[in-house]
Structure formats: C-alpha cells, structure tokens
Design a protein around this motif. Structure first.
Motif, PDB file in Angstrom:
ATOM      1  N   VAL A   1       0.745  -1.163  -0.081  1.00 22.56           N
ATOM      2  CA  VAL A   1       0.130   0.026   0.034  1.00 22.56           C
ATOM      3  C   VAL A   1       0.957   1.260   0.129  1.00 22.56           C
ATOM      4  CG1 VAL A   1      -1.761   1.414   1.263  1.00 22.56           C
ATOM      5  CG2 VAL A   1      -2.198  -1.157   1.341  1.00 22.56           C
ATOM      6  N   ALA A   2       1.840   1.261   0.878  1.00 17.18           N
ATOM      7  CA  ALA A   2       2.741   2.452   0.984  1.00 17.18           C
ATOM      8  C   ALA A   2       3.671   2.715  -0.429  1.00 17.18           C
ATOM      9  CB  ALA A   2       3.923   2.075   2.021  1.00 17.18           C
ATOM     10  N   ARG A   3       3.872   1.759  -1.079  1.00 14.08           N
ATOM     11  CA  ARG A   3       4.680   1.868  -2.358  1.00 14.08           C
ATOM     12  C   ARG A   3       3.629   2.308  -3.413  1.00 14.08           C
ATOM     13  NH1 ARG A   3       7.756  -2.545  -0.629  1.00 14.08           N
ATOM     14  NH2 ARG A   3       6.439  -4.410  -1.445  1.00 14.08           N
ATOM     15  N   ALA A   4       2.486   1.783  -3.364  1.00 12.48           N
ATOM     16  CA  ALA A   4       1.465   2.234  -4.231  1.00 12.48           C
ATOM     17  C   ALA A   4       1.291   3.923  -4.015  1.00 12.48           C
ATOM     18  CB  ALA A   4       0.289   1.669  -4.231  1.00 12.48           C
ATOM     19  N   LYS A   5       1.117   4.282  -3.065  1.00 20.18           N
ATOM     20  CA  LYS A   5       1.081   5.717  -2.660  1.00 20.18           C
ATOM     21  C   LYS A   5       2.347   6.491  -3.074  1.00 20.18           C
ATOM     22  CE  LYS A   5      -0.128   6.994   1.423  1.00 20.18           C
ATOM     23  NZ  LYS A   5      -0.179   6.968   2.957  1.00 20.18           N
ATOM     24  N   GLU A   6       3.546   5.965  -2.697  1.00 14.25           N
ATOM     25  CA  GLU A   6       4.811   6.684  -3.053  1.00 14.25           C
ATOM     26  C   GLU A   6       5.019   6.938  -4.536  1.00 14.25           C
ATOM     27  OE1 GLU A   6       7.407   4.335  -1.250  1.00 14.25           O
ATOM     28  OE2 GLU A   6       6.869   4.797   0.912  1.00 14.25           O
ATOM     29  N   GLY A   7       4.390   6.067  -5.282  1.00 13.45           N
ATOM     30  CA  GLY A   7       4.507   6.152  -6.766  1.00 13.45           C
ATOM     31  C   GLY A   7       3.619   7.201  -7.505  1.00 13.45           C
ATOM     32  N   VAL A   8       2.806   7.731  -6.603  1.00 14.34           N
ATOM     33  CA  VAL A   8       2.116   9.116  -7.506  1.00 14.34           C
ATOM     34  C   VAL A   8       2.753  10.338  -6.982  1.00 14.34           C
ATOM     35  CG1 VAL A   8       0.096  10.214  -7.273  1.00 14.34           C
ATOM     36  CG2 VAL A   8      -0.044   7.790  -6.796  1.00 14.34           C
TER      37      VAL A   8
END
Length: 304
Positions: free
Chosen positions: A205-212
C-alpha cells in the motif's frame, strides 16, 4: 436484520440565490466513468424529547439550498457529450429517507479500530514506519482476501484514491472544486498475502502511494483524457476513507450523529469515524455471508 425507512415525501431543493447558467466542461479526472456515482449517506441521531421536527427539517432544506450557491454545479445534472462530458442545467431531487431493506452481502465492521489498536499494529512493524492508513488498509485487505478462500495464484488488489492537490506543480487553479484524486492499486497474489504478514501488505500500500508524483498525475490525466478508464473488479477491494471528512460533526439541530455510514456498501470498503472516540476508525465492508466469520476472526487477530 433488515430495516425499512418509508419515504413520506420527495421534494426539490434549489439554490437559495441565482447561480450562473452556463455549460461547464468536466476536468479529465472528473470525466472518469469510475468516478460517476452517487453515494447515499445515512446519519443516525439520538432521539431528543420535545425536538421540533418541522424546524429540523427546515434546517436541512435551508442548509442544502445555501450550499448549492457556491457549489452550483452540484445542482445540475451531468450529460455525456463526446469528445468530452459537460454539465447540463437541471434541478436535482432530494430524496428523504431511502429504503434500507433488500437482499445483499453481510456487513462486517469493527467498531473498535481505536488509536490503541492502530498503535499496536504499527509497533508490530517497527523499525519500519507506516501511516495509520497504510497499516489499516493492508490489514483489512489481507483479512478480506484470506476470508474469501481464494486460490493461491488468484491476483488480488486494493484500489484507493490519493489526494494530489498538493502534488501538482503548478497547483490547481483557485476556485477549482472538482476531483483532485488519482486512483492507485496495490496488487499481489492471494497466496502472497496469506503467506506473509501485515508488513508485506502495508508495504505494498505504501509503495502504491509513493508512486504518485507530479509525473504520474500528468500521465493519469492524459490517459483519462484519451480513453475511458476501466477497473477490474474481480479480486479487487475498493477502499475509500471517510474518517477525516468531518461527517461526524454534522448537526441539524439534534446534536452530532451517533452513526454515519453509506446506505449500501456493495463492493466498497469504507473507513468511517467512530462517535465519541477521537482518531478511531470503523471499517464498513460487505463480504459474503459464508466468509463473514472468517473475516471477523482475521481482522480481530492482528498477530496472524
């Protein structure tokens, strides 16, 4: 047990003052097919002896009418008009008291996802640091996937929105009140989620957020502008966070609500505020009846 709310009257609410009468083209983010739906809220209040029901009803009508002045596009209906959608002038109907009865999935909720429980989950993941959203989203996603008893190779996703208003350079124009949200997805196999701990799911979940970032936002805007967005619903948990919208503070004359929730959860998972408990979160999620006991067992055991 199903409950019924009888609709005794349907009225039309219009802006309390004259509003512009023109066509407004939707932004690329607002033109997404996935974003075009209406959510019915349910507010539950403690009964108050001697309350003036007529005055409370008038408060609701007046508040809506005044709110429709600055937010006048919300008093109009959308019309799909390729190559781009536009707003067409129309008056909405305000329905009082939608029916809550009808068949559907069982709802699993945990009214006690308190700051203490969230803190315990964060402590389990140390020295890694995660936000409350990342931890809770990962935990609910993992519990949901495990409860469904999916094949280990089945791909499962959690789909959620990221506020990009502060990530745009230059920023959104003054007065812009359309969507400033980009949807992202974390993905794994059911076997990976079940075989790894909470830290694995929270990390996805954190990596999905950081990719934005700004570049990603512009890619999404350009993509949405050129084609209709499609969401794969099979194996996908769609999550939305309402716990910080201030819904628990809406007072029409009966005090603050003791319960706020969507009327129907369907395929959506909603994080909601808890009445009287600051920073606590309640999880509202529809799961099949056959998976409900398993889901509640998994979601309550943060150490598995």
């Amino acid at each position: 047990m199903a409950s019924n709310v009888n609709v005794t009257e349907t009225i039309i609410i219009t802006p309390s003052e004259p509003t512009p009468n023109h066509v407004l083209r939707l932004s690329a983010l607002d033109s997404k097919l996935f974003a075009r739906f209406v959510t019915d809220y349910m507010f539950v209040y403690e009964p108050r002896h001697g309350a003036d029901q007529a005055a409370i009803t008038e408060n609701v009508k007046t508040a809506l009418s005044r709110a429709l002045v600055p937010y006048y596009p919300l008093s109009q209906l959308g019309r799909r008009d390729r190559p781009g959608p536009v707003w067409a002038r129309a008056r909405p109907e305000a329905r009082l008291g939608p029916s809550l009865a009808g068949p559907g999935p069982a709802r699993g909720s945990r009214p006690g996802d308190s700051p203490g429980v969230l803190g315990e989950m964060k402590d389990l993941l140390k020295p890694r640091r995660h936000t409350s959203f990342e931890v809770l989203a990962g935990h609910v996603w993992r519990s949901w996937a495990r409860a469904l008893g999916l094949a280990p190779e089945q791909r499962v996703r959690v789909f959620f929105g990221i506020n990009v208003r502060e990530r745009m350079r230059p920023g959104l124009p003054t007065g812009f009140y359309g969507n400033g949200v980009v949807h992202v997805c974390a993905e794994a196999s059911a076997g990976e989620l079940a075989g790894n701990g909470l830290g694995f799911a929270a990390g996805l979940v954190a990596r999905a957020k950081e990719g934005v970032g700004e570049e990603r936002v512009r890619e999404v805007v350009e993509s949405v502008s050129s084609k209709w967005e499609q969401v794969e619903f099979v194996g996908t948990l769609i999550l939305t966070q309402w716990s910080r919208l201030g819904l628990e503070m809406v007072d029409f004359g009966l005090g603050r609500p003791v319960q706020v929730s969507p009327v129907c959860s369907g395929r959506f998972c909603t994080f909601l505020p808890v009445h009287g408990v600051e920073n606590a979160v309640k999880v509202n999620l529809g799961v099949p009846v056959t998976a409900l006991d398993q889901y509640l067992s998994f979601v309550k055991n943060i150490n598995e």
